[in-house]
Design a protein around this motif. Structure first.
Motif, PDB file in Angstrom:
ATOM      1  N   GLU A 189      30.998  68.421  78.040  1.00  0.00           N
ATOM      2  CA  GLU A 189      30.028  68.609  79.121  1.00  0.00           C
ATOM      3  C   GLU A 189      29.886  70.089  79.482  1.00  0.00           C
ATOM      4  O   GLU A 189      28.766  70.596  79.644  1.00  0.00           O
ATOM      5  N   ALA A 190      31.013  70.774  79.606  1.00  0.00           N
ATOM      6  CA  ALA A 190      30.976  72.196  79.958  1.00  0.00           C
ATOM      7  C   ALA A 190      30.272  73.008  78.882  1.00  0.00           C
ATOM      8  O   ALA A 190      29.451  73.890  79.179  1.00  0.00           O
ATOM      9  N   ILE A 191      30.567  72.717  77.623  1.00  0.00           N
ATOM     10  CA  ILE A 191      29.939  73.441  76.520  1.00  0.00           C
ATOM     11  C   ILE A 191      28.435  73.186  76.499  1.00  0.00           C
ATOM     12  O   ILE A 191      27.628  74.107  76.304  1.00  0.00           O
ATOM     13  N   SER A 192      28.043  71.934  76.715  1.00  0.00           N
ATOM     14  CA  SER A 192      26.622  71.577  76.728  1.00  0.00           C
ATOM     15  C   SER A 192      25.860  72.387  77.769  1.00  0.00           C
ATOM     16  O   SER A 192      24.735  72.845  77.536  1.00  0.00           O
ATOM     17  N   GLU A 193      26.487  72.580  78.925  1.00  0.00           N
ATOM     18  CA  GLU A 193      25.827  73.299  80.011  1.00  0.00           C
ATOM     19  C   GLU A 193      25.742  74.800  79.750  1.00  0.00           C
ATOM     20  O   GLU A 193      24.925  75.495  80.367  1.00  0.00           O
ATOM     21  N   MET A 194      26.569  75.307  78.837  1.00  0.00           N
ATOM     22  CA  MET A 194      26.547  76.743  78.530  1.00  0.00           C
ATOM     23  C   MET A 194      25.665  77.091  77.335  1.00  0.00           C
ATOM     24  O   MET A 194      25.347  78.272  77.122  1.00  0.00           O
ATOM     25  N   LEU A 195      25.264  76.099  76.542  1.00  0.00           N
ATOM     26  CA  LEU A 195      24.467  76.361  75.349  1.00  0.00           C
ATOM     27  C   LEU A 195      23.174  77.087  75.694  1.00  0.00           C
ATOM     28  O   LEU A 195      22.434  76.680  76.595  1.00  0.00           O
ATOM     29  N   GLY A 196      22.910  78.176  74.986  1.00  0.00           N
ATOM     30  CA  GLY A 196      21.704  78.960  75.204  1.00  0.00           C
ATOM     31  C   GLY A 196      21.824  79.998  76.298  1.00  0.00           C
ATOM     32  O   GLY A 196      20.983  80.896  76.399  1.00  0.00           O
ATOM     33  N   LYS A 197      22.876  79.895  77.114  1.00  0.00           N
ATOM     34  CA  LYS A 197      23.061  80.831  78.224  1.00  0.00           C
ATOM     35  C   LYS A 197      24.021  81.959  77.892  1.00  0.00           C
ATOM     36  O   LYS A 197      24.037  82.991  78.570  1.00  0.00           O
ATOM     37  N   TYR A 244      38.015  92.958  70.174  1.00  0.00           N
ATOM     38  CA  TYR A 244      36.585  93.108  70.432  1.00  0.00           C
ATOM     39  C   TYR A 244      36.230  93.086  71.912  1.00  0.00           C
ATOM     40  O   TYR A 244      35.050  93.141  72.266  1.00  0.00           O
ATOM     41  N   GLY A 245      37.219  92.996  72.787  1.00  0.00           N
ATOM     42  CA  GLY A 245      36.907  93.012  74.204  1.00  0.00           C
ATOM     43  C   GLY A 245      38.020  92.437  75.055  1.00  0.00           C
ATOM     44  O   GLY A 245      39.057  91.995  74.553  1.00  0.00           O
ATOM     45  N   ARG A 246      37.803  92.458  76.338  1.00  0.00           N
ATOM     46  CA  ARG A 246      38.746  91.894  77.310  1.00  0.00           C
ATOM     47  C   ARG A 246      38.651  90.374  77.249  1.00  0.00           C
ATOM     48  O   ARG A 246      37.551  89.815  77.267  1.00  0.00           O
ATOM     49  N   VAL A 247      39.795  89.702  77.177  1.00  0.00           N
ATOM     50  CA  VAL A 247      39.814  88.246  77.005  1.00  0.00           C
ATOM     51  C   VAL A 247      40.354  87.586  78.268  1.00  0.00           C
ATOM     52  O   VAL A 247      41.481  87.867  78.702  1.00  0.00           O
ATOM     53  N   GLU A 248      39.543  86.722  78.864  1.00  0.00           N
ATOM     54  CA  GLU A 248      39.962  85.939  80.026  1.00  0.00           C
ATOM     55  C   GLU A 248      40.176  84.496  79.558  1.00  0.00           C
ATOM     56  O   GLU A 248      39.221  83.809  79.198  1.00  0.00           O
ATOM     57  N   VAL A 249      41.422  84.069  79.531  1.00  0.00           N
ATOM     58  CA  VAL A 249      41.763  82.732  79.051  1.00  0.00           C
ATOM     59  C   VAL A 249      41.756  81.765  80.231  1.00  0.00           C
ATOM     60  O   VAL A 249      42.377  82.031  81.268  1.00  0.00           O
ATOM     61  N   VAL A 250      41.046  80.661  80.075  1.00  0.00           N
ATOM     62  CA  VAL A 250      40.945  79.656  81.138  1.00  0.00           C
ATOM     63  C   VAL A 250      41.387  78.298  80.598  1.00  0.00           C
ATOM     64  O   VAL A 250      41.390  78.065  79.390  1.00  0.00           O
ATOM     65  N   SER A 251      41.759  77.412  81.490  1.00  0.00           N
ATOM     66  CA  SER A 251      42.221  76.086  81.091  1.00  0.00           C
ATOM     67  C   SER A 251      41.073  75.248  80.548  1.00  0.00           C
ATOM     68  O   SER A 251      39.893  75.529  80.793  1.00  0.00           O
ATOM     69  N   ALA A 252      41.436  74.193  79.836  1.00  0.00           N
ATOM     70  CA  ALA A 252      40.442  73.356  79.156  1.00  0.00           C
ATOM     71  C   ALA A 252      39.484  72.671  80.112  1.00  0.00           C
ATOM     72  O   ALA A 252      38.344  72.365  79.749  1.00  0.00           O
ATOM     73  N   GLY A 253      39.921  72.415  81.341  1.00  0.00           N
ATOM     74  CA  GLY A 253      39.087  71.698  82.300  1.00  0.00           C
ATOM     75  C   GLY A 253      38.180  72.580  83.130  1.00  0.00           C
ATOM     76  O   GLY A 253      37.508  72.085  84.040  1.00  0.00           O
ATOM     77  N   THR A 254      38.113  73.865  82.819  1.00  0.00           N
ATOM     78  CA  THR A 254      37.266  74.779  83.575  1.00  0.00           C
ATOM     79  C   THR A 254      35.795  74.419  83.389  1.00  0.00           C
ATOM     80  O   THR A 254      35.356  74.149  82.273  1.00  0.00           O
ATOM     81  N   THR A 255      35.041  74.404  84.474  1.00  0.00           N
ATOM     82  CA  THR A 255      33.636  73.996  84.403  1.00  0.00           C
ATOM     83  C   THR A 255      32.758  75.121  83.875  1.00  0.00           C
ATOM     84  O   THR A 255      33.133  76.306  83.909  1.00  0.00           O
ATOM     85  N   ALA A 256      31.577  74.745  83.429  1.00  0.00           N
ATOM     86  CA  ALA A 256      30.618  75.735  82.948  1.00  0.00           C
ATOM     87  C   ALA A 256      30.241  76.703  84.057  1.00  0.00           C
ATOM     88  O   ALA A 256      30.101  77.911  83.827  1.00  0.00           O
ATOM     89  N   ALA A 257      30.073  76.195  85.280  1.00  0.00           N
ATOM     90  CA  ALA A 257      29.698  77.051  86.407  1.00  0.00           C
ATOM     91  C   ALA A 257      30.751  78.122  86.655  1.00  0.00           C
ATOM     92  O   ALA A 257      30.428  79.294  86.901  1.00  0.00           O
ATOM     93  N   ASP A 258      32.021  77.728  86.584  1.00  0.00           N
ATOM     94  CA  ASP A 258      33.104  78.689  86.805  1.00  0.00           C
ATOM     95  C   ASP A 258      33.139  79.746  85.702  1.00  0.00           C
ATOM     96  O   ASP A 258      33.402  80.923  85.965  1.00  0.00           O
ATOM     97  N   ILE A 259      32.881  79.321  84.465  1.00  0.00           N
ATOM     98  CA  ILE A 259      32.897  80.265  83.349  1.00  0.00           C
ATOM     99  C   ILE A 259      31.714  81.221  83.432  1.00  0.00           C
ATOM    100  O   ILE A 259      31.865  82.441  83.299  1.00  0.00           O
ATOM    101  N   LEU A 260      30.523  80.694  83.666  1.00  0.00           N
ATOM    102  CA  LEU A 260      29.329  81.539  83.725  1.00  0.00           C
ATOM    103  C   LEU A 260      29.374  82.484  84.917  1.00  0.00           C
ATOM    104  O   LEU A 260      28.785  83.569  84.880  1.00  0.00           O
ATOM    105  N   ALA A 261      30.085  82.088  85.977  1.00  0.00           N
ATOM    106  CA  ALA A 261      30.215  82.954  87.154  1.00  0.00           C
ATOM    107  C   ALA A 261      30.985  84.227  86.830  1.00  0.00           C
ATOM    108  O   ALA A 261      30.871  85.234  87.543  1.00  0.00           O
ATOM    109  N   ARG A 262      31.756  84.205  85.745  1.00  0.00           N
ATOM    110  CA  ARG A 262      32.492  85.400  85.309  1.00  0.00           C
ATOM    111  C   ARG A 262      31.597  86.371  84.554  1.00  0.00           C
ATOM    112  O   ARG A 262      32.040  87.462  84.197  1.00  0.00           O
TER     113      ARG A 262
END
Length: 382
Positions: free
Chosen positions: A251-259, A211-229
């Motif tokens: 914490e990271a998931i909480s910060e991404m909810l709704g975004k 269903y698309g290009r998959v960028e796999v990141v480590s478990a400790g990646t922050t929400a800011a780093d993920i959303l920046a992609r």
């Protein structure tokens, strides 16, 4: 964790030697050691009811910290091969079987199960009355155990000292240390999916790549780093152990909810539930196998699902904005949740089904539909 596994070697392995499996409550099971012969191997003893797919189970990072007891009595009969690895290695603490096949009868086989365990340093014990052991676990719950060449007293002491999976962050031991990308299998798709690797199996990444290009990141990646992609969606993978020990992920998931749209499975389901305000609980002996009955509360259809987890979301703690979408028919445990306010949903089972049935494969398409709907709404509001 996308590096290809090396082909298993059909090298000679040490002959089996007598050994014992000792549970923390003092119960003793006698058998023959195979694979990596060690004085003492410890872990939380669980049982898996899958009838096939032992290689995929043994190479599933979700089994970190655990000794796997296979309820199917004959294990190893079709050998193992490089294609069926679900990760770069083996993360379980040991393997317990009733009868180990000494010969393999499959044209795809490159080596036998004993050779795989020997090469990867995983101890195994055969000749165990796995029916009796499974009944013990079912009645008393997952229990620490130890097996090997050491004395019964030494094994008992080791079993009682084994912490199990409670209060231990096992995710850090299995997540990919470096991110990687899997190109889309659909040349028409423009979607980008960020997958948080809590112990992700290879076939999950392949399923997402449809269903698309998959960028796999480590478990400790922050929400800011993920959303920046600027992803179209975020996937929360399976993984081992206690979700309460991964507050950084919550914490990271909480910060991404709704975004951004979010889809979680297994440990990812539990972490999403906690990010939404629910609590996690430890089940007596968990769900481990490829034949778990799950009811979809939206369609009223029953699905057979592949699962591996000892923890779950406490349905009684779900906030009113979150709906339970799936339930386990064996014990009424919460198997799925959805919140339209935050564009997020998750299930406890493994829809990629390696090993297991494909009843839940539709969930990947639902994730794609959610990403498309979110993108359309975002574009309309721009």
């Amino acid at each position: 964790m996308n590096t290809p596994a090396t082909s298993p070697r059909a090298s000679s392995t040490p002959p089996p030697v007598d050994g014992q499996l000792v549970l923390a409550d003092g119960q003793v099971f006698e058998g023959e050691l195979f694979g990596a012969i060690v004085p003492i191997a410890t872990g939380e003893v669980v049982f898996n009811t899958a009838m096939t797919g032992y290689q995929e189970v043994i190479t599933d990072p979700s089994y970190a910290g655990q000794i796997i007891t296979f309820t199917t009595p004959h294990i190893g009969n079709y050998g193992i091969n490089a294609t069926d690895f679900e990760s770069v290695g083996t993360f379980c603490r040991g393997v317990v079987v009733r009868e180990l096949a000494r010969r393999r009868s499959n044209h795809r086989a490159q080596a036998d199960l004993g050779a795989l365990l020997f090469e990867r340093g995983v101890p195994g014990i055969a000749g165990i009355d796995t029916r009796r052991l499974t009944r013990v676990i079912r009645d008393t719950g997952a229990i620490p155990g130890a097996f090997g060449t050491a004395s019964e007293a030494e094994l008992l002491a080791a079993a009682r000292a084994e912490p199990g999976t409670d209060g231990v962050d096992l995710v850090r031991t299995v997540t990919t240390p470096v991110g990687y990308t899997i190109e889309s299998l659909d040349p028409q798709s423009q979607r980008t999916i960020v997958a948080m690797d809590f112990g992700m199996k290879r076939n999950i990444a392949r399923s997402l790549a449809r269903y698309g290009r998959v960028e796999v990141v480590s478990a400790g990646t922050t929400a800011a780093d993920i959303l920046a992609r600027d992803p179209d969606g975020v996937f929360l993978s399976n993984g081992p152990g206690d979700p309460a020990m991964a507050p950084y992920a919550v914490e990271a998931i909480s910060e991404m909810l709704g975004k951004v749209p979010i889809f979680g499975i297994c440990l990812g389901h539990q972490l999403l539930g906690m990010a939404l305000g629910a609590s996690s609980i430890k089940l007596p002996f968990g769900h481990h196998g490829a034949n778990q009955p799950v009811k979809n509360l939206i369609t009223n259809r029953v699905e057979i699902a592949s699962q591996n987890h000892n923890f779950a979301i406490d349905a009684a703690t779900l906030p009113s904005s979150v709906a339970m979408t799936h339930v386990n028919l064996n014990d009424d445990v919460c198997q799925g949740i959805r919140t339209m306010d935050a564009h997020a949903f998750s299930v406890q089972h493994h829809p990629e089904a390696n090993p297991g049935p494909h009843d839940a494969d539709y969930l990947f398409q639902e994730f794609a539909d959610l990403m498309d709907a979110f993108a359309s709404t975002k574009k309309a509001g721009a």
